[in-house]
Design a protein around this motif. Structure first.
Motif, PDB file in Angstrom:
ATOM      1  N   CYS A   1      59.750 -59.684 -17.384  1.00  0.00           N
ATOM      2  CA  CYS A   1      60.228 -58.841 -16.272  1.00  0.00           C
ATOM      3  C   CYS A   1      61.744 -58.618 -16.337  1.00  0.00           C
ATOM      4  CB  CYS A   1      59.824 -59.427 -14.927  1.00  0.00           C
ATOM      5  SG  CYS A   1      58.081 -59.197 -14.540  1.00  0.00           S
ATOM      6  N   PRO A   2      62.567 -59.702 -16.403  1.00  0.00           N
ATOM      7  CA  PRO A   2      64.014 -59.448 -16.524  1.00  0.00           C
ATOM      8  C   PRO A   2      64.384 -58.751 -17.831  1.00  0.00           C
ATOM      9  CG  PRO A   2      63.532 -61.810 -16.655  1.00  0.00           C
ATOM     10  CD  PRO A   2      62.277 -61.140 -16.239  1.00  0.00           C
TER      11      PRO A   2
ATOM     12  N   LEU B   1      50.154 -49.986 -11.052  1.00  0.00           N
ATOM     13  CA  LEU B   1      51.451 -49.291 -11.082  1.00  0.00           C
ATOM     14  C   LEU B   1      52.105 -49.334 -12.462  1.00  0.00           C
ATOM     15  CD1 LEU B   1      52.994 -50.333  -7.631  1.00  0.00           C
ATOM     16  CD2 LEU B   1      52.021 -48.120  -8.284  1.00  0.00           C
ATOM     17  N   LEU B   2      51.794 -50.359 -13.259  1.00  0.00           N
ATOM     18  CA  LEU B   2      52.378 -50.441 -14.601  1.00  0.00           C
ATOM     19  C   LEU B   2      51.980 -49.260 -15.493  1.00  0.00           C
ATOM     20  CD1 LEU B   2      52.124 -54.261 -15.442  1.00  0.00           C
ATOM     21  CD2 LEU B   2      54.224 -52.908 -15.359  1.00  0.00           C
ATOM     22  N   PHE B   3      50.837 -48.628 -15.206  1.00  0.00           N
ATOM     23  CA  PHE B   3      50.413 -47.463 -15.991  1.00  0.00           C
ATOM     24  C   PHE B   3      51.342 -46.264 -15.776  1.00  0.00           C
ATOM     25  CE2 PHE B   3      46.387 -49.840 -15.986  1.00  0.00           C
ATOM     26  CZ  PHE B   3      46.056 -49.749 -17.334  1.00  0.00           C
TER      27      PHE B   3
ATOM     28  N   THR C   1      52.792 -56.255 -22.403  1.00  0.00           N
ATOM     29  CA  THR C   1      52.832 -57.688 -22.101  1.00  0.00           C
ATOM     30  C   THR C   1      52.771 -57.916 -20.592  1.00  0.00           C
ATOM     31  OG1 THR C   1      54.129 -58.105 -24.102  1.00  0.00           O
ATOM     32  CG2 THR C   1      54.131 -59.833 -22.425  1.00  0.00           C
ATOM     33  N   LEU C   2      53.454 -57.048 -19.839  1.00  0.00           N
ATOM     34  CA  LEU C   2      53.373 -57.149 -18.380  1.00  0.00           C
ATOM     35  C   LEU C   2      51.967 -56.824 -17.884  1.00  0.00           C
ATOM     36  CD1 LEU C   2      56.796 -55.619 -17.236  1.00  0.00           C
ATOM     37  CD2 LEU C   2      56.125 -58.025 -17.336  1.00  0.00           C
TER      38      LEU C   2
ATOM     39  N   VAL D   1      58.609 -51.629  -9.590  1.00  0.00           N
ATOM     40  CA  VAL D   1      57.303 -51.923 -10.189  1.00  0.00           C
ATOM     41  C   VAL D   1      57.392 -53.191 -11.042  1.00  0.00           C
ATOM     42  CG1 VAL D   1      55.523 -51.130 -11.796  1.00  0.00           C
ATOM     43  CG2 VAL D   1      56.532 -49.524 -10.165  1.00  0.00           C
ATOM     44  N   ALA D   2      58.442 -53.274 -11.871  1.00  0.00           N
ATOM     45  CA  ALA D   2      58.604 -54.452 -12.741  1.00  0.00           C
ATOM     46  C   ALA D   2      58.797 -55.728 -11.920  1.00  0.00           C
ATOM     47  CB  ALA D   2      59.782 -54.250 -13.682  1.00  0.00           C
ATOM     48  N   THR D   3      59.508 -55.619 -10.778  1.00  0.00           N
ATOM     49  CA  THR D   3      59.764 -56.822  -9.977  1.00  0.00           C
ATOM     50  C   THR D   3      58.507 -57.332  -9.278  1.00  0.00           C
ATOM     51  OG1 THR D   3      60.476 -55.499  -8.062  1.00  0.00           O
ATOM     52  CG2 THR D   3      62.198 -56.295  -9.554  1.00  0.00           C
TER      53      THR D   3
END
Length: 462
Positions: free
Chosen positions: A136-137, A205-207, A82-83, A15-17
């Motif tokens: 992200c990283p 998806l971040l939720f 932040t994302l 998700v983060a990527t």
């Protein structure tokens, strides 16, 4: 660690990527649209090539702003929020760039105001890229177990170059078989609009992913931090990791950037600068000329992006599978040596005015060396070398330096090439050698260490 915990960490990482994928997508989408933008907004008003260049690269201004602001947002809002902000900026930029006439302007009537509005939307997207490139990283590094942290953070680089490859095919698919008039009126809009799909998916998806345990501990939400650490590492390991995090947070109450000395900040900045000063972007710019010289003039740009994209993907995968086995330093040193070989060879061929298959081979050697080392490993190190207390600010400084270096190298390339192609590539070869010495002498090995153990290293040296 239990297998299901690995699967959970991988799912959260994927998700983060998506932020990395959008990083690549947003920076590369302009490649298919820039000729149409030139026709619609620049040439139609009799504006100069300088204006075209500024418009094409305007997102970079946003990248620098986003990189600088990332530390403030990551520290105040948290990594996850932040994302979410970055996802929103990507979405707004995609919509606005595809239809900059919205509300204020008439379609089919290009004006200076419309050109400024288009650049405004591109800068908004650039701010999203700047935020995502830093956070992200950072997010992945703070949530991943030490043993597989390098692999998981490297996935972000894979997502970046995969995002670029995807948008090249999307742009080609939109334009393929269509008349030029349609592309210049409608096609370029659809290219920008296509970004709303991954941006919307990323935001949704971040939720479903957690905030990082390190940030939760920094904001005194230790019960939440323990719950997430337990799910990732198991109950016993989670308690130990949380104790280390708490100790690292309490040791330095001052949030000043130099709380752990200047060396760690300087290393972070130099990692970022060398990643750009070795000339990766200009090497990719040079490749289409070689394909054209080999008789592939008609489809040169597509062939270049496919071949270089495949090289990027294959050797980024090499880095993913070796970073936690071989370590960060060996990969960077091998990569620097390979890049130096490639660039000095290209420099020699440029002095002899030889262009063809030999030059192509050395460009591929250079690119492959970068993608298995400085491409992904720089992001891995930036995500893990900084202590918890200053990570947000320090990553922001390093990422802003990276985008500034990117802008400097990209903008000086044409003038340098006009002066001397051989000297230009020789300069990038020299930077590759200096990057090797820098890693050998200054960069610590972080393989297998927890983020808190890295913090202990700077305490001893500070």
């Amino acid at each position: 660690m239990k297998k299901n915990n690995n699967l959970y960490v991988i799912a959260v990482t994927v998700v983060a990527t998506l932020g990395g994928l959008l990083f690549g997508y947003d920076t590369a989408v302009i490649s298919g649209a820039e000729k149409s933008i030139q026709s619609y907004l620049i040439d139609s008003q009799g504006l100069s090539t300088l204006v075209h260049g500024i418009t094409t690269s305007s997102a970079l201004i946003g990248c620098i702003i986003g990189g600088l602001l990332s530390g403030i947002f990551a520290s105040k809002l948290g990594r996850k929020k932040t994302l979410l902000l970055a996802a929103s900026l990507f979405f707004i930029s995609a919509l606005g760039s595809s239809y900059p006439e919205f509300l204020f302007f008439q379609k089919g009537n290009p004006t200076i105001g419309l050109l400024l509005m288009f650049n405004f939307y591109r800068i908004i997207g650039g701010i999203g890229v700047g935020l995502a490139s830093a956070v992200c990283p950072m997010y992945i590094g703070e949530i991943a177990p030490a043993k597989i942290r390098g692999q998981l953070v490297s996935l972000n680089q894979f997502a970046i170059i995969f995002g670029m490859l995807v948008v090249y095919f999307v742009n080609w698919g939109i334009a393929n078989g269509q008349p030029l008039e349609w592309i210049n009126n409608i096609g370029w809009r659809r290219m920008f609009l296509s970004e709303t799909i991954p941006a919307g998916l990323f935001g949704i998806l971040l939720f479903f992913v957690p905030e990082t345990p390190r940030y939760l501990s920094l904001t005194n939400r230790e019960d939440e931090a323990l719950r997430i650490l337990t799910r990732i590492n198991g109950a016993e390991a989670a308690k130990q990791i949380l104790r280390e995090i708490k100790n690292s947070v309490q040791h330095h109450k001052s949030p000043k950037l130099y709380s752990f000395g200047k060396k760690v900040i300087i290393i972070g900045i130099l990692l970022s600068i060398f990643q750009q000063f070795v000339g990766i972007n200009v090497a990719l710019y040079y490749a289409p000329r070689i394909f054209e010289s080999m008789g592939a003039a008609k489809d040169a740009s597509l062939m270049q992006t496919v071949i270089m994209g495949l090289v990027n993907v294959i050797f980024t995968v090499v880095a993913i599978f070796t970073v936690d086995k071989w370590g960060r330093k060996p990969l960077l040193i091998i990569g620097s040596a390979g890049m130096a070989l490639g660039m000095f060879a290209i420099s020699g061929l440029a002095f002899m005015e030889i262009i063809g298959m030999g030059t192509l081979v050395f460009i591929i050697i250079y690119t492959a060396s970068f993608m298995m080392s400085w491409g992904p490993i720089t992001w891995v190190l930036i995500s893990e070398i900084f202590p918890n207390k200053i990570r947000g600010k320090a990553v922001a400084v390093a990422v802003a330096a990276q985008w500034a270096a990117n802008y400097f190298i990209s903008s000086t390339y044409p003038a340098m090439m006009e002066f001397s192609g051989g000297l230009t590539y020789g300069f990038y070869g020299l930077m590759s050698v200096l990057s090797l010495i820098f890693v050998w002498k200054m960069v610590p090995e972080t393989k297998g260490k927890t983020l808190e153990e890295m913090e202990g290293l700077w305490k001893k040296k500070g």
